[in-house]
Every structure is written in C-alpha cells, then in structure tokens.
Design a protein around this motif. Structure first.
Motif, short mmCIF file in Angstrom:
data_model
loop_
_atom_site.label_atom_id
_atom_site.label_comp_id
_atom_site.label_asym_id
_atom_site.label_seq_id
_atom_site.Cartn_x
_atom_site.Cartn_y
_atom_site.Cartn_z
N GLN A 58 0.73 -1.24 -0.07
CA GLN A 58 0.00 0.14 0.06
C GLN A 58 0.77 1.43 -0.11
N THR A 59 1.84 0.93 0.61
CA THR A 59 2.92 2.30 0.91
C THR A 59 3.50 2.66 -0.63
N ILE A 60 3.72 1.49 -1.12
CA ILE A 60 4.58 1.72 -2.57
C ILE A 60 3.58 2.10 -3.55
N ALA A 61 2.20 1.64 -3.73
CA ALA A 61 1.24 2.06 -4.43
C ALA A 61 0.87 3.64 -4.23
N LEU A 62 0.91 4.04 -2.77
CA LEU A 62 0.59 5.39 -2.58
C LEU A 62 1.42 6.51 -2.93
N TYR A 63 3.13 6.04 -2.74
CA TYR A 63 4.07 6.99 -3.02
C TYR A 63 4.71 7.09 -4.45
N GLN A 64 4.53 5.97 -4.99
CA GLN A 64 5.27 5.60 -6.19
C GLN A 64 5.11 6.90 -7.38
N PRO A 65 3.85 7.31 -7.59
CA PRO A 65 3.73 8.33 -8.57
C PRO A 65 4.41 9.57 -7.92
N MET A 66 4.32 10.14 -6.98
CA MET A 66 5.08 11.19 -6.46
C MET A 66 6.43 11.09 -6.60
N LEU A 67 7.04 9.93 -6.19
CA LEU A 67 8.56 9.68 -6.14
C LEU A 67 9.09 9.76 -7.71
N HIS A 68 8.28 9.18 -8.44
CA HIS A 68 8.36 8.95 -9.86
C HIS A 68 8.75 10.48 -10.52
N THR A 69 7.64 11.38 -9.91
CA THR A 69 7.60 12.52 -10.74
C THR A 69 8.91 13.26 -10.15
N ASP A 87 10.62 7.55 11.46
CA ASP A 87 9.40 8.35 12.04
C ASP A 87 8.41 8.62 11.06
N ASN A 88 8.86 9.22 9.66
CA ASN A 88 7.93 9.77 8.82
C ASN A 88 8.27 9.14 7.24
N THR A 89 7.59 8.23 6.84
CA THR A 89 7.76 7.25 5.88
C THR A 89 7.80 8.40 4.51
N LYS A 90 7.03 9.09 4.35
CA LYS A 90 6.78 10.07 3.28
C LYS A 90 8.15 10.87 3.13
N ALA A 91 8.74 11.53 4.27
CA ALA A 91 9.72 12.39 4.13
C ALA A 91 10.84 11.33 4.01
N TYR A 92 11.13 10.29 4.39
CA TYR A 92 12.02 9.40 4.08
C TYR A 92 12.17 9.16 2.62
N LEU A 93 11.27 8.65 2.32
CA LEU A 93 11.35 8.16 0.77
C LEU A 93 11.67 9.47 -0.17
N ILE A 94 11.10 10.61 0.26
CA ILE A 94 11.35 11.85 -0.49
C ILE A 94 12.95 12.07 -0.56
N ARG A 95 13.40 12.08 0.60
CA ARG A 95 14.82 12.33 0.77
C ARG A 95 15.71 11.32 0.09
N ALA A 96 15.12 9.93 0.32
CA ALA A 96 16.13 8.95 -0.26
C ALA A 96 16.10 9.02 -1.84
#
Length: 204
Positions: free
Chosen positions: A5-16, A48-57
């Motif tokens: 679910q996390t991958i499906a949620l954030y994948q489009p944003m990270l790809h952009t 602590d914050n998955t979204k912030a972690y993935l964006i930074r990564a």
C-alpha cells in the motif's frame, strides 16, 4: 499500512520527483525502484515519517545518479585523446587519408542522413556513449540507438553508385582528420551539428 500500500501510494509522487531531476523516464523508474528496495531492507520502526524518508532517499539517489553521469562524462573526455590515439594507430595506419577519407565521406553523404552520420561517426569511430550523444545532439538515448542501428544497416547494404557531385565535404573531413591526429574532437562535433542544422533548415 502494508508495504504494498505504501509503494502504491508514494510511487507516482517519487517518480515525478525523480523525473524532474534526471529528465529520463527509464532512469527515474530505476531510481524509484531502487529507493523502494532499499527502504524495504531497513528497520521500519526507525523511520518516523515514511513519506519524508522516501522523498529524501529518492532525491539523494537522483543526485548520486547525476554525479555519476557527470563523472563518467568527464572521464570520457579525459580519455578522448587516448581513444583517438588508439583509433589512429589501429585503423588509420598506412592509409592514404586524402583518397580513402574522401571516398568514405562520399559514401556517408550518399547513404546517411545528417543525424545518422553524426551518431555513426561519434559512436562507431570515437566510442562516445549514448549519454554523451544525447547531450551533444539533444536527442534521447533511445533515438540515438535507433539512428546508430539504422546507419549501420544502411552502410552494410550493397553500396549504391556514389554521386561525386555532392556538396563539398572538405571541412567535415578536415575536422575528422584533426580529431584523429590532434585530439580536436570538438571541431568535428561542431561540423556535424552544423551539418544537421543545414539539413533541418532546408525542410522549412
């Protein structure tokens, strides 16, 4: 939330984000995939914050990718003199350049379009990679691959009758000769770009 679910949620944003940084769809997809693989390997409780972690990564991975491409390009040009020297010693030794180059460039002008000619010379003779061709010629890597394959196919076919009334190729030949002998590849790239620009202007 599950990993899927996390991958499906954030994948489009990270790809952009990745695409806006690297400007290449395939590279962006690879970087996002690599980011998720690394994320799955770490202790999730420490994030602590998955979204912030993935964006930074994904941003850091993009910057590392761009730095790697930049270094590769620098290494390519640093080694250009050695590549040209090797080409000269192994391929141009014992050739009468005035005769053989003239005939070769007549064939190139007869059988290849300007973009095909540029990609073929820079890739086949001077071993430029597709990343460098993409930047020099402002064409996508995949397009450069297609142009190179098309050029090789045309040149492998039975040579047609050469028209010796073709436009003068002396400047292109001279820049090619200088690239082989003196490492002055920039003049060759300039002449090839000018050749392409002239062909484009004639279409309009």
């Amino acid at each position: 939330m599950s990993h899927a679910q996390t991958i499906a949620l954030y994948q489009p944003m990270l790809h952009t984000i990745a695409y806006n940084l690297v400007r290449c769809k395939q590279d962006a997809e690879d970087i996002v995939q690599e980011t998720f693989v690394r994320w799955l390997s770490v202790d999730q409780q420490k994030i602590d914050n998955t979204k912030a972690y993935l964006i930074r990564a994904v941003t850091n991975n993009c910057l590392n990718h761009l730095n790697s491409l930049r270094k590769k390009k620098e290494d390519c040009f640093d080694n250009m003199a050695e590549i040209i020297k090797h080409f000269k010693e192994t391929n141009l030794a014992h050739l009468d350049l005035d005769v053989h180059l003239a005939a070769a460039f007549k064939v190139l002008h007869t059988k290849l379009e300007p973009l095909e000619r540029a990609v073929y010379l820079l890739k086949e003779v001077f071993d430029f990679d597709y990343e460098d061709l993409q930047e020099m010629l402002d064409k996508k890597k995949e397009h450069c691959r297609q142009l190179f394959c098309r050029a090789k196919k045309k040149l492998s076919e039975e040579t047609s009758r050469i028209n010796f009334e073709l436009p003068d190729t002396s400047k292109l030949m001279e820049s090619f000769r200088n690239a082989c002998h003196f490492g002055n590849a920039s003049d060759l790239v300039h002449e090839l770009k000018k050749d392409i620009a002239v062909a484009i202007s004639k279409k309009f």
